[in-house]
Design an enzyme around this catalytic site. Structure first.
Site, short mmCIF file in Angstrom:
data_model
loop_
_atom_site.label_atom_id
_atom_site.label_comp_id
_atom_site.label_asym_id
_atom_site.label_seq_id
_atom_site.Cartn_x
_atom_site.Cartn_y
_atom_site.Cartn_z
N ASP A 199 3.97 6.81 2.88
CA ASP A 199 5.00 7.50 3.66
C ASP A 199 5.44 8.76 2.91
OD1 ASP A 199 6.96 6.84 6.15
OD2 ASP A 199 8.19 7.63 4.52
N ASP A 207 -0.73 0.95 11.80
CA ASP A 207 0.31 1.96 11.59
C ASP A 207 0.10 3.11 12.56
OD1 ASP A 207 2.34 3.58 10.72
OD2 ASP A 207 1.23 4.33 8.98
N HIS A 216 3.08 -0.20 8.99
CA HIS A 216 3.35 1.02 8.24
C HIS A 216 3.71 0.70 6.80
CE1 HIS A 216 4.52 5.12 7.47
NE2 HIS A 216 5.73 4.74 7.11
#
Length: 303
Positions: free
Chosen positions: A123, A250, A280
């Protein structure tokens, strides 16, 4: 700059989290300092594995990976970004910029004098970490990227990201633990959800989490676009080992691994893996698997 600090009592008795806190101070760009929390586990004389989290998590996300990495003989450094975890939280949205986040983590590298780093980033950990790699290539020995990207604003980020961006701004109460839950495919216990909520006693502590989605470059003239383009130029020359460890579920970063494999020379010949049954937050869903793949990656690519 007004700064909030989450009480230590919020972090007591978290499930499967038995790590000692460490702190250092970084410049907040306004003549004062922020306290940054980090974990430092394993032998201090070993080459470091740097674990960078993203939105809206904190180093609790890495609790399943750290014991496996240290058991393999690695030193693990896992900082909390300012605005998250046990790190200080600037109280105004305008206190958070992409460049400040890069600068804050640069200060961590410098103060701890980290070298021969193996980076794992997910991320926003990639949006920040890949910038650090591009700007400090001599400090890094290897890179493992999972469910992340380095956008320049020159390409559409997709419907999944736009929905997340809109949701993050419009929801009256930003439920951090609920966000983590929605980004996993396994069922999280209430105690684990509470652990992700722990850094945020109330909404005033969440300005960093609220602002992060707006800082992702989504137009070519974004303030961070030029620096990210420059980073891609450097990454296109990166020949040290680079592996992608993305998950299969994801919707936000799907396909980012193929872009990295196409552009970054260091990806050639690596055992890129699509991790099954991972959302994710693949560290939460498949942390042990990710850690074992990371250990193997380091073993297969000695300095």
């Amino acid at each position: 700059m007004k700064i909030l600090r989450t009480p230590d009592s919020r972090f007591a008795n978290l499930p499967d989290y038995n790590f000692d806190p460490h702190y250092l101070m970084v410049d907040d760009s306004e003549d004062s300092e922020l306290r940054v929390h980090y974990l430092d586990e394993g032998p201090r004389d070993a080459d470091p594995v740097l674990l960078l989290h993203g939105e809206p998590s904190w180093c609790y996300l890495y609790r399943k990976m750290i014991p496996i990495l240290t058991a393999a003989g690695h030193r693990v450094i896992a900082p909390d970004l300012p605005g998250f975890g046990r790190s200080d939280k600037p109280a105004s949205r305008t206190d958070y910029t992409y460049q400040r986040h890069v600068n804050w983590m640069q200060s961590v590298l410098d103060q701890l004098d980290l070298n021969n780093i193996t980076l794992f980033c997910q991320d926003w950990g990639g949006l920040i970490g890949l910038r650090l790699v591009a700007e400090n290539p001599d400090r890094f020995a290897r890179v493992a990227a999972g469910n992340t990207m380095l956008p320049t604003g020159d390409h559409d980020l997709g419907e999944g990201f736009r929905k997340w961006q809109q949701f993050s701004q419009e929801i009256p109460q930003f439920h951090v633990g609920g966000t983590i839950k929605s980004g996993t495919v396994t069922k999280l216990s209430q105690a684990v959800i509470d652990a992700y909520n722990a850094p945020f006693p109330d909404e005033s502590y969440k300005e960093g989490a609220r602002q992060f989605p707006l800082l992702v470059p989504s137009t070519p003239d974004d303030p961070a676009s030029e620096n990210n383009r420059a980073a891609w130029i450097e990454l296109s020359k990166w020949t040290k080992p680079f592996i992608t460890l993305f998950s299969d579920s994801d919707p936000v970063t799907a396909g980012g691994d193929r872009i990295m494999q196409k552009i970054i020379p260091g990806t050639k010949g690596q055992a890129h893996t699509t991790i099954a049954n991972g959302g994710h937050f693949l560290q939460e869903d498949q942390g042990e698997k990710v850690a074992k793949l990371l250990v193997q990656f380091i073993h297969d690519n000695p300095r």
